[in-house]
Design an enzyme around this catalytic site. Structure first.
Site, PDB file in Angstrom:
ATOM      1  N   ARG A  74       0.842  -1.192   0.000  1.00  0.00           N
ATOM      2  CA  ARG A  74       0.000   0.000   0.000  1.00  0.00           C
ATOM      3  C   ARG A  74       0.881   1.247   0.000  1.00  0.00           C
ATOM      4  O   ARG A  74       1.985   1.243   0.516  1.00  0.00           O
ATOM      5  CB  ARG A  74      -0.913   0.011   1.225  1.00  0.00           C
ATOM      6  CG  ARG A  74      -2.082  -0.968   1.125  1.00  0.00           C
ATOM      7  CD  ARG A  74      -2.997  -0.897   2.339  1.00  0.00           C
ATOM      8  NE  ARG A  74      -2.334  -1.376   3.525  1.00  0.00           N
ATOM      9  CZ  ARG A  74      -1.759  -0.623   4.439  1.00  0.00           C
ATOM     10  NH1 ARG A  74      -1.840   0.708   4.351  1.00  0.00           N
ATOM     11  NH2 ARG A  74      -1.137  -1.142   5.469  1.00  0.00           N
ATOM     12  N   TYR A 203      -1.303  -3.641  -7.077  1.00  0.00           N
ATOM     13  CA  TYR A 203      -1.086  -4.377  -5.823  1.00  0.00           C
ATOM     14  C   TYR A 203      -2.377  -4.421  -4.993  1.00  0.00           C
ATOM     15  O   TYR A 203      -3.063  -3.405  -4.826  1.00  0.00           O
ATOM     16  CB  TYR A 203       0.041  -3.748  -4.984  1.00  0.00           C
ATOM     17  CG  TYR A 203      -0.007  -4.250  -3.562  1.00  0.00           C
ATOM     18  CD1 TYR A 203       0.438  -5.540  -3.263  1.00  0.00           C
ATOM     19  CD2 TYR A 203      -0.591  -3.506  -2.546  1.00  0.00           C
ATOM     20  CE1 TYR A 203       0.318  -6.048  -1.979  1.00  0.00           C
ATOM     21  CE2 TYR A 203      -0.709  -4.007  -1.255  1.00  0.00           C
ATOM     22  CZ  TYR A 203      -0.258  -5.280  -0.977  1.00  0.00           C
ATOM     23  OH  TYR A 203      -0.394  -5.786   0.281  1.00  0.00           O
ATOM     24  N   LYS A 212      -9.597  -2.419   1.775  1.00  0.00           N
ATOM     25  CA  LYS A 212      -9.305  -1.282   2.649  1.00  0.00           C
ATOM     26  C   LYS A 212     -10.066  -0.022   2.208  1.00  0.00           C
ATOM     27  O   LYS A 212     -10.546   0.744   3.036  1.00  0.00           O
ATOM     28  CB  LYS A 212      -7.798  -1.024   2.713  1.00  0.00           C
ATOM     29  CG  LYS A 212      -7.002  -2.160   3.377  1.00  0.00           C
ATOM     30  CD  LYS A 212      -7.631  -2.561   4.652  1.00  0.00           C
ATOM     31  CE  LYS A 212      -6.947  -3.534   5.579  1.00  0.00           C
ATOM     32  NZ  LYS A 212      -5.787  -4.248   5.346  1.00  0.00           N
ATOM     33  N   HIS A 232     -10.449  -2.387  11.635  1.00  0.00           N
ATOM     34  CA  HIS A 232      -9.356  -3.232  11.120  1.00  0.00           C
ATOM     35  C   HIS A 232      -9.122  -4.367  12.122  1.00  0.00           C
ATOM     36  O   HIS A 232      -8.110  -4.406  12.813  1.00  0.00           O
ATOM     37  CB  HIS A 232      -8.105  -2.368  10.956  1.00  0.00           C
ATOM     38  CG  HIS A 232      -6.993  -3.006  10.169  1.00  0.00           C
ATOM     39  ND1 HIS A 232      -5.703  -2.539  10.193  1.00  0.00           N
ATOM     40  CD2 HIS A 232      -6.972  -4.063   9.322  1.00  0.00           C
ATOM     41  CE1 HIS A 232      -4.933  -3.274   9.405  1.00  0.00           C
ATOM     42  NE2 HIS A 232      -5.683  -4.206   8.873  1.00  0.00           N
ATOM     43  N   SER A 254      -1.188  -3.499  10.311  1.00  0.00           N
ATOM     44  CA  SER A 254      -0.860  -4.417   9.219  1.00  0.00           C
ATOM     45  C   SER A 254       0.394  -5.224   9.550  1.00  0.00           C
ATOM     46  O   SER A 254       1.365  -4.688  10.071  1.00  0.00           O
ATOM     47  CB  SER A 254      -0.634  -3.620   7.946  1.00  0.00           C
ATOM     48  OG  SER A 254      -1.800  -2.885   7.645  1.00  0.00           O
ATOM     49  N   CYS A 256       0.888  -7.424  11.836  1.00  0.00           N
ATOM     50  CA  CYS A 256       1.173  -7.542  13.270  1.00  0.00           C
ATOM     51  C   CYS A 256       0.435  -8.705  13.913  1.00  0.00           C
ATOM     52  O   CYS A 256       0.305  -8.763  15.142  1.00  0.00           O
ATOM     53  CB  CYS A 256       0.853  -6.243  13.994  1.00  0.00           C
ATOM     54  SG  CYS A 256       1.993  -4.915  13.573  1.00  0.00           S
ATOM     55  N   ASP A 283      -9.227  -9.785   9.091  1.00  0.00           N
ATOM     56  CA  ASP A 283      -8.715  -8.445   8.784  1.00  0.00           C
ATOM     57  C   ASP A 283      -9.696  -7.307   9.064  1.00  0.00           C
ATOM     58  O   ASP A 283      -9.283  -6.242   9.479  1.00  0.00           O
ATOM     59  CB  ASP A 283      -8.272  -8.382   7.313  1.00  0.00           C
ATOM     60  CG  ASP A 283      -7.333  -7.215   7.016  1.00  0.00           C
ATOM     61  OD1 ASP A 283      -6.340  -7.052   7.751  1.00  0.00           O
ATOM     62  OD2 ASP A 283      -7.597  -6.464   6.066  1.00  0.00           O
ATOM     63  N   ARG A 380       1.953 -12.154  -0.724  1.00  0.00           N
ATOM     64  CA  ARG A 380       0.656 -12.511  -0.129  1.00  0.00           C
ATOM     65  C   ARG A 380       0.015 -13.692  -0.830  1.00  0.00           C
ATOM     66  O   ARG A 380       0.320 -14.006  -1.980  1.00  0.00           O
ATOM     67  CB  ARG A 380      -0.290 -11.302  -0.234  1.00  0.00           C
ATOM     68  CG  ARG A 380       0.233 -10.066   0.507  1.00  0.00           C
ATOM     69  CD  ARG A 380      -0.726  -9.547   1.514  1.00  0.00           C
ATOM     70  NE  ARG A 380      -0.123  -8.563   2.399  1.00  0.00           N
ATOM     71  CZ  ARG A 380      -0.622  -8.265   3.589  1.00  0.00           C
ATOM     72  NH1 ARG A 380      -1.690  -8.871   4.036  1.00  0.00           N
ATOM     73  NH2 ARG A 380      -0.037  -7.364   4.350  1.00  0.00           N
ATOM     74  N   ARG A 411       3.199  -3.754  17.655  1.00  0.00           N
ATOM     75  CA  ARG A 411       4.573  -4.218  17.894  1.00  0.00           C
ATOM     76  C   ARG A 411       5.264  -3.202  18.771  1.00  0.00           C
ATOM     77  O   ARG A 411       5.574  -2.106  18.317  1.00  0.00           O
ATOM     78  CB  ARG A 411       5.331  -4.307  16.567  1.00  0.00           C
ATOM     79  CG  ARG A 411       4.964  -5.464  15.704  1.00  0.00           C
ATOM     80  CD  ARG A 411       5.742  -5.438  14.395  1.00  0.00           C
ATOM     81  NE  ARG A 411       5.195  -6.478  13.531  1.00  0.00           N
ATOM     82  CZ  ARG A 411       5.735  -7.683  13.385  1.00  0.00           C
ATOM     83  NH1 ARG A 411       6.874  -7.978  13.981  1.00  0.00           N
ATOM     84  NH2 ARG A 411       5.157  -8.580  12.623  1.00  0.00           N
TER      85      ARG A 411
HETATM   86  P1  GTP Z   1      -2.269  -7.747   7.472  1.00  0.00           P
HETATM   87  O1  GTP Z   1      -2.792  -8.780   6.569  1.00  0.00           O
HETATM   88  O2  GTP Z   1      -1.208  -6.910   6.850  1.00  0.00           O
HETATM   89  O3  GTP Z   1      -3.333  -6.884   8.078  1.00  0.00           O
HETATM   90  O4  GTP Z   1      -1.434  -8.508   8.649  1.00  0.00           O
HETATM   91  P2  GTP Z   1      -1.884  -9.359   9.928  1.00  0.00           P
HETATM   92  O5  GTP Z   1      -2.156  -8.437  11.061  1.00  0.00           O
HETATM   93  O6  GTP Z   1      -2.937 -10.322   9.572  1.00  0.00           O
HETATM   94  O7  GTP Z   1      -0.519 -10.130  10.301  1.00  0.00           O
HETATM   95  P3  GTP Z   1      -0.140 -11.676  10.166  1.00  0.00           P
HETATM   96  O8  GTP Z   1      -0.955 -12.554  11.058  1.00  0.00           O
HETATM   97  O9  GTP Z   1      -0.091 -12.038   8.733  1.00  0.00           O
HETATM   98  O10 GTP Z   1       1.341 -11.667  10.760  1.00  0.00           O
HETATM   99  C1  GTP Z   1       2.342 -10.855  10.230  1.00  0.00           C
HETATM  100  C2  GTP Z   1       3.689 -11.296  10.705  1.00  0.00           C
HETATM  101  O11 GTP Z   1       3.747 -11.321  12.139  1.00  0.00           O
HETATM  102  C3  GTP Z   1       4.058 -12.708  10.236  1.00  0.00           C
HETATM  103  O12 GTP Z   1       5.389 -12.726   9.791  1.00  0.00           O
HETATM  104  C4  GTP Z   1       3.903 -13.550  11.474  1.00  0.00           C
HETATM  105  O13 GTP Z   1       4.746 -14.658  11.449  1.00  0.00           O
HETATM  106  C5  GTP Z   1       4.220 -12.580  12.614  1.00  0.00           C
HETATM  107  N1  GTP Z   1       3.464 -12.939  13.846  1.00  0.00           N
HETATM  108  C6  GTP Z   1       2.144 -13.175  13.961  1.00  0.00           C
HETATM  109  N2  GTP Z   1       1.793 -13.515  15.223  1.00  0.00           N
HETATM  110  C7  GTP Z   1       2.949 -13.475  15.936  1.00  0.00           C
HETATM  111  C8  GTP Z   1       3.253 -13.722  17.323  1.00  0.00           C
HETATM  112  O14 GTP Z   1       2.409 -14.042  18.150  1.00  0.00           O
HETATM  113  N3  GTP Z   1       4.552 -13.559  17.692  1.00  0.00           N
HETATM  114  C9  GTP Z   1       5.528 -13.187  16.800  1.00  0.00           C
HETATM  115  N4  GTP Z   1       6.772 -13.050  17.257  1.00  0.00           N
HETATM  116  N5  GTP Z   1       5.276 -12.957  15.491  1.00  0.00           N
HETATM  117  C10 GTP Z   1       4.002 -13.092  15.066  1.00  0.00           C
HETATM  118  C1  SPV Z   2      -2.910  -4.579   5.299  1.00  0.00           C
HETATM  119  O1  SPV Z   2      -1.928  -3.995   4.818  1.00  0.00           O
HETATM  120  O2  SPV Z   2      -3.401  -4.260   6.399  1.00  0.00           O
HETATM  121  C2  SPV Z   2      -3.509  -5.715   4.580  1.00  0.00           C
HETATM  122  C3  SPV Z   2      -3.108  -5.956   3.203  1.00  0.00           C
HETATM  123  O3  SPV Z   2      -4.384  -6.387   5.108  1.00  0.00           O
HETATM  124  S1  SPV Z   2      -3.798  -4.796   2.108  1.00  0.00           S
HETATM  125  O4  SPV Z   2      -4.942  -5.398   1.480  1.00  0.00           O
HETATM  126  O5  SPV Z   2      -2.766  -4.514   1.129  1.00  0.00           O
HETATM  127  O6  SPV Z   2      -4.198  -3.619   2.819  1.00  0.00           O
HETATM  128 MN    MN Z   3      -4.829  -5.659   7.218  1.00  0.00          MN
END
Ligand code: GTP
Ligand code: SPV
Ligand code: MN
Length: 598
Positions: A74, A203, A212, A232, A254, A256, A283, A380, A411
């Site tokens: 994004r 993208y 989004k 979100h 995102s 996290c 999400d 992704r 984070r």
């Molecule tokens: P978006 O799709 O961008 O909104 O991301 P999301 O919030 O769904 O994050 P996602 O679950 O895909 O995790 C993103 C990154 O964080 C990955 O590389 C995971 O491996 C890492 N991660 C997720 N949960 C944990 C956790 O509990 N501990 C740690 N250390 N890393 C984590």
């Molecule tokens: C995010 O960035 O929070 C996502 C992926 O879930 S996107 O659809 O690119 O926003």
């Molecule tokens: Mn997201």
């Protein structure tokens, strides 16, 4: 292919005509969502090289797509909220007046689809027929967008049935990949006109306009005006051994951990005892008070657009399973031995015979040893929700699920403890407004920089953030004692060497367990200046005592007064830019400071 409009709704027809006149495509194709039509589009994309067919025995129905290297995330600096008045977009959104933005973009859209086909995509965000669902129409010159929207939304003629013959209540989305020129890239929301314009990107988050752009930026504005919330947030169901299921939503910025938490597999001890996690969404949550006065949530999406790197059998088995069929992979690496996919932490054996995400044939282990990644960090998968082994039986429930707890998080290497609970809804709203998190690869720009990301909505709130907080406070008043309890978590606390001190992933179940026990009044807590923290003995650490020793637990639950005083200072500064800051939040900050000084 179907060239006949799929609706007689005059508002839709007039708008599509207008878009055709502006962009002058050679051909217009209405997307009915039929297997036949999708099959033909897939084949066309494969024949032009836009999509690559993967190993159909190992990954049936799966396709691969590579975006331009300048178009992998994004673009927040090129994302605009165009309201008539600048104040209505607020101080932390990019703003331009609708007239100025249109004057800028219309020349770019003029004739942009000449020589191309325009696809008209009707879609529903939310289960068809749900009182919480909304209809969108996206016109695009990208087959990749059509195929992704088919996974991420309820796409096709059924969406028009939901809209009806005369309604004007649909979100208009105009997308053209144009020349994928980063200098001409704009992601623009006109919340007052239910309209989105996106240009020069291909993208996901920039072009799948239901996600989004609509389900958060436009929908947050609609929700404020109509008495509901677009957030979100993931939605999960926690099933207890007695079969009772409690629903939790969680907002993390995102990349996290939302997808991971939503699909969590409980540790052995919990599994044996009969606990289970069900995924409703990973999400986005749309939430509205139900007839019984509680807050109900639906997932407006129909699939997962998940971060690939880090996803493996151990970290997120359910996400990996979800990608085994009918999935689109974007910017991951290809294993040329068997035409399958690979990404960092997929397993310990990067393919020797690999194609990295930009398309170069490389020796995987050597390429990585030189300091490269085979997959882009924001690569992704787009996977259908129905593939998910732990998909909640309530996924399609038109009324949604009742929410017991709302979690915020981000984070944070320091300062924020593993988990704490707000004193009440207003304090919880303060906690959400105070979320800061280190940036990730999900958006362009530096990674690992601490920034404010209130409610994980900094890039996604379609109006003034201060008005959004006021809306949160209003919702709390409306919900009264039926409001969900509010918590904050941090899976990312680090030691002096930069190692995460909490094991995370499946072990996050232990924190969810405490949260639900708090909601049900089953455990007491320690009252601290920042909120209620677990008593150390109330966190179930059976099986991880070696890793989470009493000393580590001490660090995880520490509230460092000096760091928190600095946090208060920072929040005072941050709040200054919001002319419309609700007084209740300024008061919460004063109260927090007073408690820290006691
Ligand atoms: P978006 O799709 O961008 O909104 O991301 P999301 O919030 O769904 O994050 P996602 O679950 O895909 O995790 C993103 C990154 O964080 C990955 O590389 C995971 O491996 C890492 N991660 C997720 N949960 C944990 C956790 O509990 N501990 C740690 N250390 N890393 C984590
Ligand atoms: C995010 O960035 O929070 C996502 C992926 O879930 S996107 O659809 O690119 O926003
Ligand atoms: Mn997201």
């Amino acid at each position: 292919m179907s060239n006949k409009p799929l609706t007689t709704n005059p508002n839709v027809l007039a708008w599509v005509d207008e878009m055709v006149a502006l962009t002058t495509p050679d051909k217009v194709v209405w997307i009915d969502g039929s297997e036949e039509q999708l099959e033909a589009l897939k084949n066309e994309a494969i024949s032009t090289g836009e999509m690559i067919e993967l190993n159909q025995e190992k990954l049936p129905g799966c396709l691969y797509h590579r975006t331009k290297p300048n178009d992998v995330a994004r673009v927040e600096d090129r994302t605009f909220i165009c309201t008539e008045k600048k104040e209505d977009a607020g101080p932390i959104n990019n703003w331009m007046s609708p007239a100025d933005m249109k004057a800028k973009l219309i020349p770019m859209y003029t004739g942009v689809m000449k020589g191309r086909t325009m696809y008209v995509i009707p879609y529903s965000m939310g289960p068809i027929g749900s009182p919480l669902a909304k209809v969108g129409v996206e016109v695009t010159d990208s087959i990749y967008v059509v195929l992704n929207m088919n996974i991420m939304t309820r796409m096709g003629a059924q969406a028009f049935e939901n809209l009806g013959e005369t309604s004007n209540d649909f979100v208009r989305g105009l997308h053209s990949k144009a020349d994928v020129d980063p200098e001409g890239r704009y992601i623009v929301q006109f919340p007052e006109e239910n309209t989105i314009w996106s240009i020069n990107s291909a993208y996901g988050g920039n072009v799948l306009l239901g996600k989004k752009c609509f389900a958060l930026r436009i929908a947050s504005f609609q929700g404020k005006n109509e008495g509901w919330m677009a957030e979100h947030m993931l939605i999960l169901g926690l099933e207890k051994p007695n079969g009772d299921v409690k629903y939790i939503t969680a907002a993390f910025p995102s990349a996290c951990g939302k997808t991971n938490l939503a699909m969590l597999i409980p540790p052995e001890g919990y599994k044996k005892a009969g606990y289970k996690i069900w995924t409703v969404g990973d999400d986005i949550a749309w939430m509205k008070p139900g007839k019984d006065g509680r807050l109900y949530a639906i997932n407006p999406e129909n699939g997962f657009f998940g971060v690939a790197p880090g996803t493996n059998e151990k970290s997120n088995f359910n996400a990996l399973e979800s990608t085994k069929k009918n999935t689109i992979f974007t910017n991951v690496a290809i294993n040329n031995d068997d035409n399958t996919v690979w990404w960092e932490k997929f397993d310990k054996n990067p393919p020797v015979n690999a194609t990295e995400w930009k398309g170069a044939k490389v020796n995987g282990p050597e390429y990585i040893a030189e300091g490269n990644t085979l997959a882009h960090p924001n690569s992704r998968f787009t996977a259908p929700a129905v593939n998910c082994p732990c998909l909640s039986p309530e996924f399609n429930n038109p009324e949604g699920v009742p929410v017991s707890a709302i979690i915020f998080g981000g984070r944070r290497a320091k300062t924020t403890p593993l988990v704490y609970q707000s004193f009440d809804w207003t304090h919880g709203t303060y906690m959400g407004s105070a979320v800061s998190s280190e940036t990730t690869a999900a958006a362009t720009g530096a990674v690992g920089v601490l920034r404010h990301d209130p409610m994980a909505m900094k890039p996604f709130c379609g109006y003034d953030m201060a008005d959004y907080w006021a809306h949160w406070l209003e919702m709390g008043e409306k919900l009264g004692d039926k409001a969900p309890k509010i918590f904050n978590v941090n899976w990312f606390k680090q030691d002096e060497d930069g190692n995460f001190i909490w094991p995370g992933f499946g072990d996050n179940m232990r924190v969810l367990d405490w949260i639900i026990k708090r909601c049900e009044g089953e455990v007491d807590a320690q009252e601290t200046a920042i909120g209620y923290l677990p008593k150390p003995e109330d966190l179930n650490l059976k099986g991880i005592e070696d890793e989470v020793t009493p000393e580590v637990l001490d660090k995880l639950l520490a509230v460092d007064t000096d760091l928190w005083k600095a946090e208060v200072e920072e929040m005072r500064n941050y709040y200054k830019q919001f002319d419309r800051l609700p007084k209740a939040l300024a008061d919460e900050l004063d109260k927090l400071e007073a408690r820290l000084n006691k």
